[in-house]
Write a protein that holds these residues in place. Structure first.
Motif, PDB file in Angstrom:
ATOM      1  N   ASP A   4       0.940  -1.188   0.137  1.00  0.00           N
ATOM      2  CA  ASP A   4       0.082   0.019   0.017  1.00  0.00           C
ATOM      3  C   ASP A   4       0.921   1.250  -0.048  1.00  0.00           C
ATOM      4  N   VAL A   5       0.242   2.531  -0.196  1.00  0.00           N
ATOM      5  CA  VAL A   5       0.912   3.606   0.037  1.00  0.00           C
ATOM      6  C   VAL A   5       2.117   3.839   1.064  1.00  0.00           C
ATOM      7  N   ARG A   6       1.607   3.757   2.235  1.00  0.00           N
ATOM      8  CA  ARG A   6       2.526   3.717   3.349  1.00  0.00           C
ATOM      9  C   ARG A   6       3.592   2.791   3.346  1.00  0.00           C
ATOM     10  N   GLY A   7       3.210   1.275   2.960  1.00  0.00           N
ATOM     11  CA  GLY A   7       4.334   0.583   2.952  1.00  0.00           C
ATOM     12  C   GLY A   7       5.439   0.755   1.975  1.00  0.00           C
ATOM     13  N   LEU A   8       4.930   1.247   0.739  1.00  0.00           N
ATOM     14  CA  LEU A   8       5.949   1.522  -0.249  1.00  0.00           C
ATOM     15  C   LEU A   8       6.832   2.739   0.259  1.00  0.00           C
ATOM     16  N   ARG A   9       6.445   3.695   0.846  1.00  0.00           N
ATOM     17  CA  ARG A   9       7.076   4.823   1.423  1.00  0.00           C
ATOM     18  C   ARG A   9       8.027   4.159   2.584  1.00  0.00           C
ATOM     19  N   GLU A  10       7.732   3.236   3.379  1.00  0.00           N
ATOM     20  CA  GLU A  10       8.394   2.561   4.321  1.00  0.00           C
ATOM     21  C   GLU A  10       9.459   1.823   3.646  1.00  0.00           C
ATOM     22  N   ARG A  11       9.163   1.266   2.749  1.00  0.00           N
ATOM     23  CA  ARG A  11      10.304   0.165   1.893  1.00  0.00           C
ATOM     24  C   ARG A  11      11.337   1.189   1.377  1.00  0.00           C
ATOM     25  N   ALA A  12      10.926   2.179   0.764  1.00  0.00           N
ATOM     26  CA  ALA A  12      11.816   3.131  -0.047  1.00  0.00           C
ATOM     27  C   ALA A  12      12.596   3.909   0.870  1.00  0.00           C
ATOM     28  N   LEU A  13      12.190   4.284   2.003  1.00  0.00           N
ATOM     29  CA  LEU A  13      12.909   5.082   3.213  1.00  0.00           C
ATOM     30  C   LEU A  13      14.110   3.990   3.827  1.00  0.00           C
ATOM     31  N   LEU A  14      13.769   2.984   4.153  1.00  0.00           N
ATOM     32  CA  LEU A  14      14.538   1.918   4.902  1.00  0.00           C
ATOM     33  C   LEU A  14      15.646   1.576   3.911  1.00  0.00           C
ATOM     34  N   GLU A  15      15.364   1.182   2.509  1.00  0.00           N
ATOM     35  CA  GLU A  15      16.423   0.848   1.633  1.00  0.00           C
ATOM     36  C   GLU A  15      17.321   2.154   1.363  1.00  0.00           C
ATOM     37  N   LEU A  16      16.827   3.140   1.284  1.00  0.00           N
ATOM     38  CA  LEU A  16      17.599   4.708   1.333  1.00  0.00           C
ATOM     39  C   LEU A  16      18.729   4.638   2.206  1.00  0.00           C
ATOM     40  N   LEU A  17      18.033   4.406   3.774  1.00  0.00           N
ATOM     41  CA  LEU A  17      18.722   4.629   4.730  1.00  0.00           C
ATOM     42  C   LEU A  17      19.949   3.757   4.648  1.00  0.00           C
ATOM     43  N   TYR A  18      19.548   2.623   4.388  1.00  0.00           N
ATOM     44  CA  TYR A  18      20.987   1.430   4.609  1.00  0.00           C
ATOM     45  C   TYR A  18      21.720   1.494   3.283  1.00  0.00           C
ATOM     46  N   SER A  19      21.236   1.930   2.053  1.00  0.00           N
ATOM     47  CA  SER A  19      21.883   2.099   0.873  1.00  0.00           C
ATOM     48  C   SER A  19      22.960   3.140   0.818  1.00  0.00           C
ATOM     49  N   THR A  20      22.739   4.466   1.637  1.00  0.00           N
ATOM     50  CA  THR A  20      23.433   5.543   1.443  1.00  0.00           C
ATOM     51  C   THR A  20      24.020   5.875   2.854  1.00  0.00           C
ATOM     52  N   GLY A  21      23.521   5.325   3.953  1.00  0.00           N
ATOM     53  CA  GLY A  21      24.096   5.466   5.521  1.00  0.00           C
ATOM     54  C   GLY A  21      23.940   7.039   5.790  1.00  0.00           C
ATOM     55  N   ALA A  22      22.738   7.246   5.258  1.00  0.00           N
ATOM     56  CA  ALA A  22      22.033   8.735   5.581  1.00  0.00           C
ATOM     57  C   ALA A  22      21.840   9.030   7.183  1.00  0.00           C
ATOM     58  N   ARG A  23      21.767  10.004   7.620  1.00  0.00           N
ATOM     59  CA  ARG A  23      21.355  10.120   8.923  1.00  0.00           C
ATOM     60  C   ARG A  23      19.794  10.349   8.728  1.00  0.00           C
ATOM     61  N   ILE A  24      19.017  10.132   9.787  1.00  0.00           N
ATOM     62  CA  ILE A  24      17.401  10.267   9.595  1.00  0.00           C
ATOM     63  C   ILE A  24      17.314  11.474   9.212  1.00  0.00           C
TER      64      ILE A  24
END
Length: 319
Positions: free
Chosen positions: A148-168
């Motif tokens: 769903d919409v929220r799940g797609l956002r969550e998946r993108a956020l978590l993948e991005l955090l781990y992929s880039t090492g970005a701070r929250i």
């Protein structure tokens, strides 16, 4: 009985030391308005300091050398007599009290130099960053819903955090213009207004693409238009707290026993890069650290892992 012995021990100290400590404590109460709890702590620390100086053969503060102050710190950390060793934080507080006494003595003309000024508190024990094993990171990311919409956002956020090492804060601060999908990079706004260009892995880019195409338009339509990549149900920029909550929910669904936070993903990003052979200065640049010394803490994690693997795998590791 212990209190009586303490009083007697105090009375047996050189008068010059006792009087100066008493004057300084009164100065803290009357002129500085120091909190009663702090005054009590300082009083105990200064009595112990005076006892230490007396044991060193010092009768007055004018006789104190920097070595006496340093040995006081060492005695606190190692413990003396029936006194247990103090933690670094308690030792640092006692040193602050002693240095305050020396500053006061200099101001009052009791001494000609402040010999305690250059004595540094003990360094706190180095805390190694926590990193998740790769298998747990994979479980976390695979467990993020994309139905769903929220799940797609969550998946993108978590993948991005781990992929880039970005701070929250860097992740939720992303704008659409900061993402270059053709070059597979993002521009992160780090501490002190410093920007850095960071590559994005293909899984993260695919999750981000799915969110931007299938979920973000629905969310942003509920607001007045936003440049933010990650938006909430009202169409405005996602908050750090909401991003944190999404990560905690994903960790619970994945059944991870260890505490997971956005910073844990950042630590995992750095540790896994180094374990994969990345140069520490490249990792420094990717993390946005101003000094390589900060990044080198992660090398201690990988060395520890190497030792553990060696100890269990080498036939003569324990020979």
């Amino acid at each position: 009985m212990r209190g009586a012995r303490s009083v007697n021990a105090w009375e047996e100290l050189p008068a010059a030391l006792r009087e100066l400590v008493t004057e300084y404590v009164q100065h803290l109460v009357v002129e500085r308005g120091t909190a009663p709890s702090t005054v009590d702590s300082y009083s105990r620390d200064l009595r112990r300091y005076a006892e230490h100086l007396t044991a060193c053969g010092v009768a007055g503060l004018a006789e104190v050398r920097a070595e006496h102050v340093s040995s006081f710190v060492a005695a606190l950390r190692s413990g003396t007599g029936d006194r247990a060793p103090l933690a670094p934080s308690s030792t640092a507080r006692a040193l602050v009290a002693a240095r305050g006494l020396h500053r006061f003595a200099l101001t009052e003309g009791v001494v000609e130099a402040d010999v305690a000024r250059e004595v540094a508190p003990p360094s706190p024990p180095q805390r190694l960053p926590k990193a998740l094993p790769l298998a747990e990171v994979t479980r976390l990311l695979d467990g993020a819903s994309s139905s769903d919409v929220r799940g797609l956002r969550e998946r993108a956020l978590l993948e991005l955090l781990y992929s880039t090492g970005a701070r929250i804060s860097e992740a939720v601060g992303l704008d659409l213009d900061d993402v270059d999908r053709s070059e597979r990079t993002v521009v992160l706004d780090g501490k002190g207004g410093k920007q850095r260009l960071v590559p994005v892995g293909r899984p993260a880019l695919e999750a981000l693409e799915a969110y931007l195409v299938r979920a973000r338009p629905t969310l942003v339509a509920r607001g007045r238009g936003s440049a933010a990549v990650f938006v909430n149900s009202r169409g405005t920029r996602l908050s750090r707290q909401s991003a944190w909550t999404a990560l905690k929910s994903a960790a619970q669904r994945a059944g991870l026993a260890s505490e997971v936070s956005p910073h844990v993903l950042r630590h995992s990003f750095a540790t896994h890069l180094l374990e994969g052979g990345a140069d520490v200065r490249v990792v420094q640049e990717l993390l946005g650290h101003s000094s390589v010394t900060t990044t080198q803490v992660y090398t201690l994690v990988t060395v520890r892992t190497l030792r553990e693997v060696y100890a269990t795998a080498h036939p003569r590791a324990h020979g």
